[in-house]
Scaffold this active site. Sequence first.
Site, PDB file in Angstrom:
ATOM      1  N   GLU A   1      10.889  14.721  15.596  1.00  0.00           N
ATOM      2  CA  GLU A   1      11.325  14.720  14.335  1.00  0.00           C
ATOM      3  C   GLU A   1      10.364  15.828  13.638  1.00  0.00           C
ATOM      4  O   GLU A   1       8.994  15.578  13.619  1.00  0.00           O
ATOM      5  CB  GLU A   1      11.074  13.438  13.704  1.00  0.00           C
ATOM      6  CG  GLU A   1      11.514  13.116  12.268  1.00  0.00           C
ATOM      7  CD  GLU A   1      11.182  11.874  11.449  1.00  0.00           C
ATOM      8  OE1 GLU A   1      10.040  11.027  12.130  1.00  0.00           O
ATOM      9  OE2 GLU A   1      12.035  11.396  10.880  1.00  0.00           O
TER      10      GLU A   1
ATOM     11  N   LYS B   1       0.935  -1.235  -0.026  1.00  0.00           N
ATOM     12  CA  LYS B   1      -0.137   0.229  -0.021  1.00  0.00           C
ATOM     13  C   LYS B   1       0.829   1.304   0.133  1.00  0.00           C
ATOM     14  O   LYS B   1       1.460   1.593   1.075  1.00  0.00           O
ATOM     15  CB  LYS B   1      -0.965  -0.062   1.306  1.00  0.00           C
ATOM     16  CG  LYS B   1      -1.852   1.289   1.259  1.00  0.00           C
ATOM     17  CD  LYS B   1      -2.640   1.597   2.276  1.00  0.00           C
ATOM     18  CE  LYS B   1      -1.954   2.615   3.113  1.00  0.00           C
ATOM     19  NZ  LYS B   1      -1.732   3.968   2.510  1.00  0.00           N
TER      20      LYS B   1
ATOM     21  N   CYS C   1      13.927   9.910   6.686  1.00  0.00           N
ATOM     22  CA  CYS C   1      13.640   9.476   8.043  1.00  0.00           C
ATOM     23  C   CYS C   1      15.070   9.369   8.769  1.00  0.00           C
ATOM     24  O   CYS C   1      15.303   9.696   9.745  1.00  0.00           O
ATOM     25  CB  CYS C   1      13.210   8.110   7.902  1.00  0.00           C
ATOM     26  SG  CYS C   1      13.860   7.257   6.991  1.00  0.00           S
TER      27      CYS C   1
ATOM     28  N   GLU D   1      10.416   0.393  10.086  1.00  0.00           N
ATOM     29  CA  GLU D   1      11.643   1.600   9.811  1.00  0.00           C
ATOM     30  C   GLU D   1      10.797   2.603   9.989  1.00  0.00           C
ATOM     31  O   GLU D   1      10.137   3.172   9.230  1.00  0.00           O
ATOM     32  CB  GLU D   1      12.108   1.438   8.359  1.00  0.00           C
ATOM     33  CG  GLU D   1      13.407   1.887   8.120  1.00  0.00           C
ATOM     34  CD  GLU D   1      13.366   3.371   7.594  1.00  0.00           C
ATOM     35  OE1 GLU D   1      13.219   4.272   8.518  1.00  0.00           O
ATOM     36  OE2 GLU D   1      13.255   3.540   6.347  1.00  0.00           O
TER      37      GLU D   1
END
Lengths: 337, 511
Positions: free
Chosen positions: B388, B183, B291, B257
């Site tokens: 983040e 997806k 990331c 991840e």
Amino acid sequence: MTIDHPVALAPAERAVRLLGGDLTEKALALHLDGLAGVDAVGLEQRAAGLATRSIKTSSKAWALDTIMRTCDLTTLEGADTPGKVRSLVAKAVTPDASDPTTPRVAAVCVYGDMVPYAVEALGSLHGDPDAGLVSVAAVATAFPSGRASLDIKLADTSEAVAAGADEIDMVIDRGAFLSGRYGLVFDQIVAVKEACRRPDGTYAHLKVILETGELVTYDNVKRASWLAILAGADFIKTSTGKVSPAATLPVTLLMLEVIRDWHRLTGEKVGMKPAGGIRASKDAVRYLVTVAETVGEEWLTPHLWRFGASSLVNDVLLQRQKLRTGHYSGPDYVTVD
Amino acid sequence: MSFLEYAPAPESTSILNLKSEYGLFIDGEFVDGSGEVFDTISPATEEVIARIAQADASDVDRAVAAARRAYDRTWSRMSGSDRGKYLFRIARLVQERSRELAVAESLDNGKPIRETRDVDVPLVAAWFFYYAGWADKLEYAGLGPNPRSLGVAAQVIPWNFPLLMLAWKIAPALAAGNTVVIKPAETTSLTAMLFAEILQQADLPAGVVNIVTGPGSTGQALVTHDDVNKVAFTGSTGVGRMIARQVAGSSKKLTLELGGKAANIVFDDAAIDQAVEGIVNGIFFNQGHVCCAGSRLLVQENVHDEVVDKLKYRLSTLRLGDPLDKNTDIGAINSAAQLERIRTLSDTGENEGAERWQLDCTIPEKGFWFRPTIFTRVSAAHTIAREEIFGPVLSVLTFRTPDEAIAKANNTPYGLSAGIWTEKASRMLAVADRLRAGVVWANTFNKFDPASPFGGYKESGYGREGGRQGLAAYLESAGWEAPAAIMASAASATTAASGGRKKTTKKAVAK
């Protein structure tokens, strides 16, 4: 760190200020060896990144004219004759007879003994490239090896200046540099600069050739650039064109970074000249991009930027013709010299 | 005129042959979804590019069933060398259609064409080539005797590298003999659909790869589906945590991840000019939507001013604008929601006392844009040093000694990546050894290579992608833990991916 009124200082005094002590071989070495290192992979990647800029239409037209305006049209052959130099001058003055809007090159660059012929051939067109005139640059100091006594190097220089050279392209003593005798290299540059002085007190511009192909490492190139600037170079130049590799984009980028750092430190603007091996307009445009994005586009004038080239000019002319007519012509549509 | 403004050099979109509407890709065919169709827009212009089908639970059922059939009847019975042939074929088709894929990715994601053209798409091909080579050599991958595939893999990928993340997931799964239901992110489904066309061109057996599009609920239906054997997710730590809870107690194998807050450490003996380039690449690459982005710059105090000064000067040449212009360095933020998050966190940074510096550039009228931003005077306690941001925002902190740098670098709930800049190799290795991060780059940053394992510690997830370790994530009973990697710029290669570091990493990877 900033230096007060550096322009008013002679190179040696200025260097003393910067080093913050005596101008000894050791102080110089400590300073040069203390410069931040150069990561070869990172430098080459940055240069490769700059080379991907896509310069089209109006930017390309401007770039082509800027390349012309900042070219040192060069003949440095053992077989050079007054006739050859007169041909070169004719080309410098009228690069493309089919298009009078073509800018003139900045200078013709010849061996010292050819200076009188270049000056004579230029006549009233001899002068400041910013005013649309053409300068005469002479290679001196036992070019290209630099292997002669200082007296001979100085005589070589002052003779060319006396004959009317506006710019002197000197080579550094690579042997001295590689064996760590930085002081000797420094002193020679200072002395040659002094030999560039004319009776009226003005100076011929001094371009210091590092011959980066013989210095090999980027760290060496960085130190030599810094050293040449400390000693009073008006321009730093990559190569004689007689040693391979000559100018490369990463080396030019590195030298421009030194120039940028020097400018931010002192406010002084030192010029840059890559020479040898730049034949295609496409490559030359990449150099312009590198200048604009490293030191700023105000460097893209004949006073601060030059290409040392002989065959580049013809490619620029072909490209200009392409922009004008929409199609490429052949090598016979530009002159051989 | 200003030369630096460079005349526009837009890449033409004429190469694209997009449909106005895309269905799901199930059992080798494009089919309608049961849910409501939604628009995918260009973040740079907010214009609709195409309509995308939405898969509900029944569609996910169909896709998983197709994957199961393909697994049982075809893919798990096929020899490794035959699987490899399909992967090689896919890799070559990606190369053949590379320009088209690059343009579509820029259009849909908002990232600059120079990145899709020079980084994303070449890496996609590299990933398929790399894993194609492993397909018939699984027994020799050091993963134990007779490694066996898991079955059906459910994969959910993010919007920052749509095509590349798809390759990271699909290539090792197929090489190891699994079938896939994947997806893509809701805002970036377009290139997955082009990839489905490539699968058809490659004559990949029906059902081996199925693509379901839709929002988070589609992803949830997929990862919680009873008949999947493996779940792989790349995305936010919050969603990863939720998936971990949902998968817990089942026999599904899971790799996550997740987020990161990487420290990029610059020592005073670094090659400063190249370090500045690395900092720029570390945080402004892909608008910071990375990331493993080097979002925390740790600079040794005695070179702080010089580094920041040079960084600002360097940033002044960055060009923000049309992602399809070949000279654009900074493209659009992927969505309005992400832009809002970046804005909010940046304002928090300022309110908490950090000093904001932003690139002075023109922002296009339409679309989602954020100026490259540097925060100085950031301390470890500030929100922008901990959370983040996932945008072009750099927080600069200082340190005085290597120990302090290591302590600060490790002082984060995350542990995906880190960077070290020093000309001293002994320091580089000593520091790398003590950084708790899955990837440590030395004198370089954001380098991806299919042969190098990638993945995190702590809240950055678990499991590894890339390399032989990436195969292990799709194989049974490997009994083998994946080490971290050090990539050095000298070779841009992995120097510590082999057994030598097994002991340290085993401890750290243990969850």
